[in-house]
Write a protein that holds these residues in place. Structure first.
Motif, PDB file in Angstrom:
ATOM      1  N   ASN A 119       0.830  -1.202   0.000  1.00  0.00           N
ATOM      2  CA  ASN A 119       0.000   0.000   0.000  1.00  0.00           C
ATOM      3  C   ASN A 119       0.865   1.253   0.000  1.00  0.00           C
ATOM      4  OD1 ASN A 119      -2.666  -0.796  -0.194  1.00  0.00           O
ATOM      5  ND2 ASN A 119      -2.859  -1.190   2.009  1.00  0.00           N
ATOM      6  N   PHE A 120       1.874   1.273   0.845  1.00  0.00           N
ATOM      7  CA  PHE A 120       2.791   2.394   0.944  1.00  0.00           C
ATOM      8  C   PHE A 120       4.211   1.850   0.896  1.00  0.00           C
ATOM      9  CE2 PHE A 120      -1.034   3.663   3.102  1.00  0.00           C
ATOM     10  CZ  PHE A 120      -1.248   4.967   2.704  1.00  0.00           C
ATOM     11  N   SER A 121       5.075   2.528   0.182  1.00  0.00           N
ATOM     12  CA  SER A 121       6.473   2.117   0.172  1.00  0.00           C
ATOM     13  C   SER A 121       7.209   2.609   1.408  1.00  0.00           C
ATOM     14  CB  SER A 121       7.157   2.630  -1.099  1.00  0.00           C
ATOM     15  OG  SER A 121       6.576   2.041  -2.232  1.00  0.00           O
ATOM     16  N   PHE A 122       7.018   3.891   1.742  1.00  0.00           N
ATOM     17  CA  PHE A 122       7.647   4.481   2.927  1.00  0.00           C
ATOM     18  C   PHE A 122       6.572   5.262   3.672  1.00  0.00           C
ATOM     19  CE2 PHE A 122      10.790   4.255  -0.420  1.00  0.00           C
ATOM     20  CZ  PHE A 122      11.876   3.659   0.191  1.00  0.00           C
ATOM     21  N   ALA A 123       6.512   5.121   4.971  1.00  0.00           N
ATOM     22  CA  ALA A 123       5.531   5.879   5.743  1.00  0.00           C
ATOM     23  C   ALA A 123       6.093   6.156   7.123  1.00  0.00           C
ATOM     24  CB  ALA A 123       4.207   5.119   5.843  1.00  0.00           C
ATOM     25  N   GLY A 124       5.882   7.374   7.601  1.00  0.00           N
ATOM     26  CA  GLY A 124       6.329   7.730   8.936  1.00  0.00           C
ATOM     27  C   GLY A 124       6.631   9.207   9.051  1.00  0.00           C
ATOM     28  N   ASN A 125       7.035   9.632  10.212  1.00  0.00           N
ATOM     29  CA  ASN A 125       7.406  11.013  10.482  1.00  0.00           C
ATOM     30  C   ASN A 125       8.868  11.095  10.909  1.00  0.00           C
ATOM     31  OD1 ASN A 125       4.900  12.037   9.947  1.00  0.00           O
ATOM     32  ND2 ASN A 125       4.220  11.958  12.077  1.00  0.00           N
ATOM     33  N   TYR A 126       9.425  12.289  10.779  1.00  0.00           N
ATOM     34  CA  TYR A 126      10.762  12.591  11.295  1.00  0.00           C
ATOM     35  C   TYR A 126      11.799  11.613  10.765  1.00  0.00           C
ATOM     36  CZ  TYR A 126       7.774  15.333  14.278  1.00  0.00           C
ATOM     37  OH  TYR A 126       6.829  16.204  14.718  1.00  0.00           O
ATOM     38  N   ALA A 127      11.760  11.421   9.442  1.00  0.00           N
ATOM     39  CA  ALA A 127      12.735  10.563   8.776  1.00  0.00           C
ATOM     40  C   ALA A 127      13.700  11.471   8.035  1.00  0.00           C
ATOM     41  CB  ALA A 127      12.026   9.608   7.813  1.00  0.00           C
ATOM     42  N   ASP A 128      14.858  11.677   8.608  1.00  0.00           N
ATOM     43  CA  ASP A 128      15.807  12.643   8.066  1.00  0.00           C
ATOM     44  C   ASP A 128      17.044  11.924   7.513  1.00  0.00           C
ATOM     45  OD1 ASP A 128      14.082  14.584   8.988  1.00  0.00           O
ATOM     46  OD2 ASP A 128      15.146  14.811  10.896  1.00  0.00           O
ATOM     47  N   ASN A 129      17.602  12.524   6.452  1.00  0.00           N
ATOM     48  CA  ASN A 129      18.864  12.035   5.881  1.00  0.00           C
ATOM     49  C   ASN A 129      18.782  10.566   5.459  1.00  0.00           C
ATOM     50  OD1 ASN A 129      20.768  14.419   6.271  1.00  0.00           O
ATOM     51  ND2 ASN A 129      19.954  14.150   8.342  1.00  0.00           N
ATOM     52  N   TRP A 130      17.784  10.261   4.648  1.00  0.00           N
ATOM     53  CA  TRP A 130      17.656   8.945   4.038  1.00  0.00           C
ATOM     54  C   TRP A 130      18.156   9.018   2.603  1.00  0.00           C
ATOM     55  CZ3 TRP A 130      14.034   4.542   5.162  1.00  0.00           C
ATOM     56  CH2 TRP A 130      13.713   4.463   6.526  1.00  0.00           C
ATOM     57  N   THR A 131      18.773   7.924   2.142  1.00  0.00           N
ATOM     58  CA  THR A 131      19.162   7.785   0.744  1.00  0.00           C
ATOM     59  C   THR A 131      18.562   6.496   0.202  1.00  0.00           C
ATOM     60  OG1 THR A 131      21.231   9.006   1.004  1.00  0.00           O
ATOM     61  CG2 THR A 131      21.082   7.506  -0.866  1.00  0.00           C
ATOM     62  N   VAL A 132      17.898   6.601  -0.946  1.00  0.00           N
ATOM     63  CA  VAL A 132      17.386   5.432  -1.663  1.00  0.00           C
ATOM     64  C   VAL A 132      18.073   5.436  -3.018  1.00  0.00           C
ATOM     65  CG1 VAL A 132      15.351   4.243  -2.556  1.00  0.00           C
ATOM     66  CG2 VAL A 132      15.181   5.620  -0.459  1.00  0.00           C
ATOM     67  N   ALA A 133      18.878   4.394  -3.295  1.00  0.00           N
ATOM     68  CA  ALA A 133      19.719   4.398  -4.490  1.00  0.00           C
ATOM     69  C   ALA A 133      19.612   3.063  -5.219  1.00  0.00           C
ATOM     70  CB  ALA A 133      21.173   4.676  -4.111  1.00  0.00           C
ATOM     71  N   ASN A 134      19.730   3.142  -6.550  1.00  0.00           N
ATOM     72  CA  ASN A 134      19.845   1.950  -7.407  1.00  0.00           C
ATOM     73  C   ASN A 134      18.690   0.978  -7.206  1.00  0.00           C
ATOM     74  OD1 ASN A 134      22.546   2.848  -8.218  1.00  0.00           O
ATOM     75  ND2 ASN A 134      23.167   2.176  -6.181  1.00  0.00           N
ATOM     76  N   SER A 135      17.505   1.507  -6.945  1.00  0.00           N
ATOM     77  CA  SER A 135      16.375   0.673  -6.573  1.00  0.00           C
ATOM     78  C   SER A 135      15.212   0.869  -7.536  1.00  0.00           C
ATOM     79  CB  SER A 135      15.927   1.002  -5.141  1.00  0.00           C
ATOM     80  OG  SER A 135      16.963   0.742  -4.213  1.00  0.00           O
ATOM     81  N   ILE A 136      14.253  -0.053  -7.464  1.00  0.00           N
ATOM     82  CA  ILE A 136      12.986   0.077  -8.172  1.00  0.00           C
ATOM     83  C   ILE A 136      11.901   0.272  -7.119  1.00  0.00           C
ATOM     84  CG2 ILE A 136      11.317  -1.049  -9.702  1.00  0.00           C
ATOM     85  CD1 ILE A 136      13.629  -2.662 -10.859  1.00  0.00           C
ATOM     86  N   VAL A 137      11.186   1.389  -7.224  1.00  0.00           N
ATOM     87  CA  VAL A 137      10.139   1.717  -6.254  1.00  0.00           C
ATOM     88  C   VAL A 137       8.858   1.937  -7.035  1.00  0.00           C
ATOM     89  CG1 VAL A 137       9.433   3.230  -4.388  1.00  0.00           C
ATOM     90  CG2 VAL A 137      11.867   2.808  -4.768  1.00  0.00           C
ATOM     91  N   GLU A 138       7.857   1.082  -6.792  1.00  0.00           N
ATOM     92  CA  GLU A 138       6.623   1.130  -7.568  1.00  0.00           C
ATOM     93  C   GLU A 138       5.448   1.465  -6.662  1.00  0.00           C
ATOM     94  OE1 GLU A 138       6.477  -1.966 -10.875  1.00  0.00           O
ATOM     95  OE2 GLU A 138       7.674  -2.980  -9.347  1.00  0.00           O
ATOM     96  N   GLY A 139       4.696   2.507  -7.042  1.00  0.00           N
ATOM     97  CA  GLY A 139       3.486   2.847  -6.322  1.00  0.00           C
ATOM     98  C   GLY A 139       2.380   1.853  -6.616  1.00  0.00           C
ATOM     99  N   ARG A 140       1.375   1.799  -5.769  1.00  0.00           N
ATOM    100  CA  ARG A 140       0.287   0.828  -5.889  1.00  0.00           C
ATOM    101  C   ARG A 140      -0.921   1.488  -6.539  1.00  0.00           C
ATOM    102  NH1 ARG A 140      -4.067  -1.030  -2.670  1.00  0.00           N
ATOM    103  NH2 ARG A 140      -4.460  -3.246  -2.943  1.00  0.00           N
ATOM    104  N   ALA A 141      -0.896   1.543  -7.873  1.00  0.00           N
ATOM    105  CA  ALA A 141      -1.983   2.135  -8.659  1.00  0.00           C
ATOM    106  C   ALA A 141      -2.256   3.553  -8.194  1.00  0.00           C
ATOM    107  CB  ALA A 141      -3.231   1.279  -8.575  1.00  0.00           C
TER     108      ALA A 141
END
Length: 414
Positions: A119-141
């Motif tokens: 349903n959600f790939s990433f969810a939450g609060n106060y998430a600082d200094n994240w890196t997402v690299a070389n990945s496939i991220v697909e939303g749910r319609a």
């Protein structure tokens, strides 16, 4: 050795108390498919729950598959310094989510595949200094969100394939392929650079930089809010419009090529507030098939101030290259080149502090260069209006200064 190996689970079903619920050491998984059919507290269940700082989790290419509930990976106590590699997550409510919504900081996710069953790939609060690299991220319609985060700063998406993204907050989005369906960026302070977009894009917020991107066959791009910057982008193909709303927008050195808009290639609209300080400079617009290359329209009585359209090239507008409606303030159209258009400028219902049209050049403008209706207070200087049946048409207009121009025909009527 502080690495823990996890073997495949043969039953195919895992209750909450059988999942990895309190990970405090590095983890290297056996390469396999792991099914998590949560039977205990499924709303709060997690396949892997991280409860320590400075860990490395390597899924080793494994597939973690849920039963449309719980979390693929959960994080407690605002952990930091987490590295996650080589994971495939599918069919969770949240692929990555905080437990208690406090995500933590300094995470690095590499070579992941977050599939559209979540349903959600990433969810939450106060998430600082994240890196997402070389990945496939697909939303749910269209009903789901790829990214649902609030109160976070300094996210970096780089070299990913992103499908159906909704961004929130201050982040860097660099060298990604972004596709599939409507994407939104509620992203004050974001930098979108060197990306390849094949989806509609709504960009909302202030201090947004959109630089060196390619937009292919888009249907709509909406920019709401400013100050924001669009520099050195290429827009190719597509069927609708590119719309800039807000104050202090800077649109420099972009190419709009074969964007066959139904109505207008570029619209700047002040919905409910004054739009001030649009600087549209050094762009190339191929307007074939459009009614107007650029529609500067305001639906309130306050109008706009400080609209600069300078050093642009307009090609083949079906109707007018530039349309101003309900405008006011100090506006400037200068040093532009208009080629193969029906007419250059339609200006209607303008009353302001000075509208300057100067040093523009024209090739093969087939009808009227400038059409004024109910316009007061303009300065038309050093333009060459030859080659049209009517150089200047003014209806019910007053207080204009016209000098050092070359005309074939003038028409005035009050």
């Amino acid at each position: 050795d502080d690495n823990t190996e996890v073997r495949p689970i043969s039953s195919g079903e895992v209750a909450l108390d059988q999942a990895i619920n309190d990970l405090k050491t590095n983890l290297i998984m056996c390469n396999d498919t792991y099914y998590f059919n949560f039977t205990s507290a499924p709303g709060d269940a997690r396949a892997i729950n991280v409860n320590a700082t400075n860990l490395v989790i390597d899924c080793n290419g494994s597939h973690l598959i849920g039963n449309f509930s719980g979390r693929g990976m959960g994080f407690t106590n605002s952990q930091s310094g987490i590295v996650i590699r080589n994971c495939v997550l599918d069919n969770f409510n949240f692929a990555f989510s905080a437990v208690g919504w406090q995500m933590g900081d300094h995470y690095y996710i590499d070579n992941a595949h977050i599939k559209p069953g979540n349903n959600f790939s990433f969810a939450g609060n106060y998430a600082d200094n994240w890196t997402v690299a070389n990945s496939i991220v697909e939303g749910r319609a269209k009903s789901g969100l790829c990214l649902d985060l609030y109160s976070q700063t300094d996210w970096n998406f780089t070299r990913n394939v992103l499908k159906g993204i909704r961004f929130n907050g201050n982040m860097i989005v660099d060298r990604n392929n972004i596709s599939d369906f409507d994407s939104d960026c509620y992203c004050s302070g974001a930098n979108l650079t060197n990306n390849n977009f094949t989806a509609s894009m709504g960009i909302y917020g202030t201090n947004v930089s959109v630089v060196n991107n390619t937009f292919w066959n888009i249907t709509d791009i909406h920019q709401n809010g400013g100050p924001s910057y669009y520099i050195n982008n290429t827009f190719t193909g597509g069927s609708s419009r590119i719309e800039f709303n807000g104050d202090n927008l800077h649109v420099y050195n972009n190419t709009f090529d074969a964007v066959e808009a139904r109505t207008n290639l570029i619209q700047t609209r002040g919905w409910g507030a004054v739009m001030w300080n649009l600087d549209f400079r050094g762009n190339v617009l191929n307007c074939s098939g459009t009614d107007f290359c650029m529609d500067v329209f305001y639906n309130n009585n306050l109008g706009a101030k400080n609209i600069s359209i300078v050093n642009n090239t307009f090609y083949e507008a079906y109707n007018y290259s530039i349309l101003f409606e309900n405008a006011s303030g100090i506006n400037n159209i200068s040093f532009n080149h208009f080629v193969d258009a029906n007419s250059m400028l339609y200006l209607w219902n303008y009353s302001g502090e000075g509208f300057e049209i100067k040093n523009n050049t024209f090739d093969n403008v087939s009808d009227t260069f400038i059409y004024f209706e109910e316009v007061n207070g303009t300065n038309i200087t050093a333009n060459n209006f030859t080659g049209a049946s009517t150089g200047l048409y003014m209806l019910d207009s007053n207080d204009s200064y016209i000098y050092d121009n070359i005309f074939n025909t003038l028409f005035f009527k009050n």
